[in-house]
Design an enzyme around this catalytic site. Structure first.
Site, PDB file in Angstrom:
ATOM      1  CB  VAL A 456      -0.934   0.036   1.230  1.00 19.32           C
ATOM      2  CG1 VAL A 456      -1.888   1.211   1.142  1.00 19.32           C
ATOM      3  CG2 VAL A 456      -1.720  -1.256   1.367  1.00 19.32           C
ATOM      4  CB  SER A 457       0.895   4.370  -1.959  1.00 24.13           C
ATOM      5  OG  SER A 457      -0.288   4.921  -1.420  1.00 24.13           O
ATOM      6  CG  ASP A 458      -1.425   5.173   2.917  1.00 25.20           C
ATOM      7  OD1 ASP A 458      -1.468   3.987   2.563  1.00 25.20           O
ATOM      8  OD2 ASP A 458      -2.414   5.775   3.367  1.00 25.20           O
ATOM      9  CB  CYS A 459       0.971   0.653   4.454  1.00 31.37           C
ATOM     10  SG  CYS A 459      -0.802   0.811   4.709  1.00 31.37           S
ATOM     11  CD  GLU A 462       2.624   7.702   7.141  1.00 29.91           C
ATOM     12  OE1 GLU A 462       3.610   8.052   7.827  1.00 29.91           O
ATOM     13  OE2 GLU A 462       1.874   8.526   6.582  1.00 29.91           O
TER      14      GLU A 462
END
Ligand code: LAN
Length: 728
Positions: A456-459, A462
């Site tokens: 996942v891009s934001d996972c 982060e």
């Protein structure tokens, strides 16, 4: 009330409602794979004591001490962290209930029933308790999600679930639910997914289900509407669904399903013209009405394609290819599957294809347990197999932001958390990556676990940020090497859309007009990936942080990527200064991310009209007590909807937004933080308030750890900017 003791600690009250012994429940966490266990013997109980985290999740007294009352922001953040640190699990991650959606348990329980999977008694009891606890007191129904108004989807599915778990049709609570269901026209007015599951169960006839043709998977890849281009959640649900639809598989009639045929409809079962109800839907369920295009297509499929053109050999080819893809999904996720909808469906396909006792069915039986969660109200099904990597990354960042990472007191906790992220980074591509249309993933983090294994891009962003933030602090081990950090960057660089924005699991692969073929009725924006300010910001900030460490690596690409991404953020701002959030509720969530993006390229209140407008949007909505609060209606309607009460989590989001913007006047932020500190309990915790998250515009989902993570971050950021001054 008289209580009767049964073995296993199960008790029943006078009305016959049973309850398990909460002191026997344990959460097991093996490398992030979380399962709940009900201990049977005294010996087991002695050997495996209940932890503070278990007690907290179960709503029992944790016995955690009262702390020194906080007057300053960092004291409040410390107290919160003290409490929260006790919830860290042995592998280093945090966990929580991840409920909200009310359509997940039914898919699981129907699957268990039709695959004749034995359901442990304590599970049965506590799932029923949860559903009773979440029944709308007003009308006796259930909605799409825990805060939503009752719908046919929620009510027909959860009523059925209750009956399959042994609840009596004469129970007054079920009588009430049934009354409401009939008032709404009965189960024939349910959305597509209700009709699908009830047909599987043998309570509806397949004619009522709008087509789910597996043949679509035979379209060549270049066709703009080919399924591989759809949003991954839709294509991975469509996949097993089309297999079952193609076979028109139904469970043989039992006494119980015969009774359900009487209970779920407003007219005798034999007299129902199922085909005529394909498009029947109650207004409460019809969030995204089917388009004329989809209706026409469905008509052609039902009346021309299916009877005249769908040859056996075509069906065979389609089913074979679909079955291959189902197996690939099972193999690549170790039977975890992408999510809580396709998990049960894949198991059903394995059951149909390979039989009740096959290896695949047995493995599915095991992994499906990982979706279940126990809490004070009973047992529910989580929206994913957990929030492991996501919440752990955020907690690390908030702690570093607040300046606690150098404090020896928090070092063991943070080192454990870092070890967790180290273990959870995905280290290799999937088998047959391209053949099963999977996005590049080596170096990525998933939302939950490496076993689930979806980029996942934001996972990923982060996770990478959390790792970099800790590893640059002297005294923390370098667990994730330079090369592995570069792998993460390689993944991120594949994730940008043509617009400059980033989507969730993959860059957008298909045209947005695909939404005309959205058949689910209950959700919006599901057919393809879209741009999200939240995801885009996470990638931008990860790239920026990475460049500070490794200025030469893929320098030009990173520079160009960031410029395009921030441009997208600028364009996505509405004329009133706000950004619409897709994964948190709603404008307060997206605004926080967007302002972080702008800050990262030096745009602040002082030099940017855009940022000033965004601050004004928030300040105009600050409530009397200093907080902010918007309801989930914001997500549904696209307009900011004030909550009647301010919310700790959203208030923290706005504080972070204003601090990112470098808003010149500290007073509104101080007021907000006072509200947050005022609501903190003496042991450092905050109590649960309204639901925090959302997907597909209409369905809400809980992020209970946000009430710890974001206040800690906001308090820490404030102290950094204005000093650790007295606020109370
Ligand atoms: C999630 C959870 C996390 C979320 C964020 C990382 C917060 C977001 O920024 C990107 C999208 C993502 C990964 C996301 C996508 C959709 C999910 C998986 C969920 C909201 C959790 C549950 C939901 C899933 C679709 C539920 C099943 C329902 C269907 C309609 C298939």
């Amino acid at each position: 009330e008289e209580e009767e003791v049964d073995n296993g600690g199960i008790v029943a009250n006078a009305t016959g409602t049973q309850r398990t012994d909460y002191s026997r429940w344990r959460l097991q966490d093996e490398s992030g794979c979380q399962t709940w266990h009900y201990l049977q013997s005294d010996e087991e109980i002695k050997e495996w004591p209940q932890s503070v985290a278990d007690k907290y999740f179960l709503g029992m007294d944790t016995g955690l001490p009262n702390l020194h009352p906080a007057k300053k922001p960092l004291e409040a953040a410390q107290n919160a962290l003290s409490f929260f640190s006790h919830l860290q699990l042995p592998p280093g991650n945090w966990a929580c209930e991840y409920g909200g959606p009310m359509f997940l348990l039914p898919g699981l329980v129907i699957t268990w029933y039709v695959t004749e999977t034995p359901i442990p008694e304590p599970y049965k009891i506590e799932i029923k308790n949860y559903l009773y606890a979440r029944q709308n007191p007003k009308d006796g129904g259930w909605g799409l999600h825990i805060e939503g108004e009752s719908s046919v989807f929620g009510t027909a599915m959860n009523y059925t679930t209750m009956r399959l778990l042994g609840a009596s049709a004469e129970d007054p609570r079920l009588v009430k639910a049934r009354g409401l269901l009939h008032q709404m026209g009965g189960a024939v007015n349910g959305p597509h997914w209700t009709k699908f599951w009830l047909s599987v169960l043998g309570v509806c006839q397949w004619d009522i289900v709008n087509p789910v043709p597996p043949e679509l998977w035979l379209l060549p890849d270049w066709v703009p509407i080919s399924p591989w281009r759809w949003w991954i959640h839709m294509r991975q649900v469509f996949l097993p669904m089309s297999f079952v639809y193609s076979k028109r598989w139904s469970y043989p009639l039992t006494d119980l399903t015969r009774q359900l045929r009487d209970e779920l409809f407003t007219q005798p079962y034999e007299s129902i013209d199922f085909l005529a109800h394909r498009n029947s839907i109650s207004p409460r369920d019809n969030y995204y009405p089917k388009t004329w295009l989809l209706n026409t297509l469905n008509w052609v499929l039902v009346n021309i394609w299916n009877p005249y053109l769908r040859t056996n050999s075509l069906v065979q080819r389609a089913e074979n290819w679909v079955w291959w893809l189902i197996q690939a999904e099972d193999k690549n996720t170790n039977f975890s599957n992408l999510g809580p909808v396709n998990g049960p469906m894949n198991m059903l396909c394995c059951f149909i294809k390979e039989g009740p006792d096959s290896y695949s069915v047995r493995e599915h039986r095991k992994t499906l347990q990982e979706f279940l969660w126990m809490k004070g109200e009973g047992m529910l099904m989580n929206g994913t197999n957990g929030v492991q990597s996501w919440d752990t990354s955020f907690l690390i960042q908030a702690t570093v932001e607040a300046g606690f990472a150098t404090d020896p007191k928090w070092k063991p906790m943070l080192t454990k958390a870092l070890e967790f992220l180290d273990h959870q980074q995905i280290r290799e591509e999937c088998e047959d990556q391209h053949k099963c249309y999977r996005q590049q993933r080596k170096g990525a983090w998933a939302f939950s676990t490496k076993k689930q294994g979806y980029t996942v891009s934001d996972c990923t962003s982060e996770g990478l940020k959390a790792v970099m933030m800790l590893q640059e602090i002297p005294g923390y081990p370098e667990l994730v090497s330079e090369e592995r950090q570069k792998d993460a960057i390689d993944v991120l660089l594949t994730m940008q859309n043509a617009s400059g924005g980033c989507a969730s699991y993959e860059p957008q692969r298909g045209p947005e007009y695909m939404e005309y073929l959205n058949a689910a009725e209950v959700f919006g924006r599901i057919m393809v990936e879209y741009d999200y300010p939240e995801c885009t910001t996470a990638v931008v900030t990860a790239l920026s942080m990475f460049t500070k460490h490794f200025p030469e690596y893929r320098k030009d690409e990173i520079f160009a990527f960031k410029a395009r991404a921030v441009n997208y953020i600028r364009k996505a701002q509405r004329s009133d200064g706000s950004w619409y959030g897709s994964w948190g509720i709603c404008f307060t969530y997206a605004g926080m991310f967007a302002l972080e993006s702008l800050a990262s390229v030096g745009e602040s209140y002082e030099n940017s009209e855009r940022v000033r407008l965004a601050c004004k949007f928030f300040l105009d909505r600050q409530m009397e007590d200093g907080g902010w609060g918007e309801t989930y209606k914001s997500c549904e309607s696209g307009e900011y909807c004030q909550h009647e009460r301010s919310q700790v989590v959203q208030t923290a989001w706005v504080c972070i937004a204003l601090l990112e913007a470098d808003y010149p006047d500290p007073e509104p932020i101080k007021m907000a933080l006072r509200m947050i500190m005022g609501r903190q309990k003496s042991n450092g915790e905050w109590k649960q308030e309204a639901i925090e998250g959302v997907f597909n515009k209409s369905c809400m989902i809980s992020y209970p750890n946000y009430k710890f993570i974001f206040p800690i971050k906001a308090l820490g950021m404030f102290a950094k900017r204005y000093g650790n001054i007295d606020l109370m």
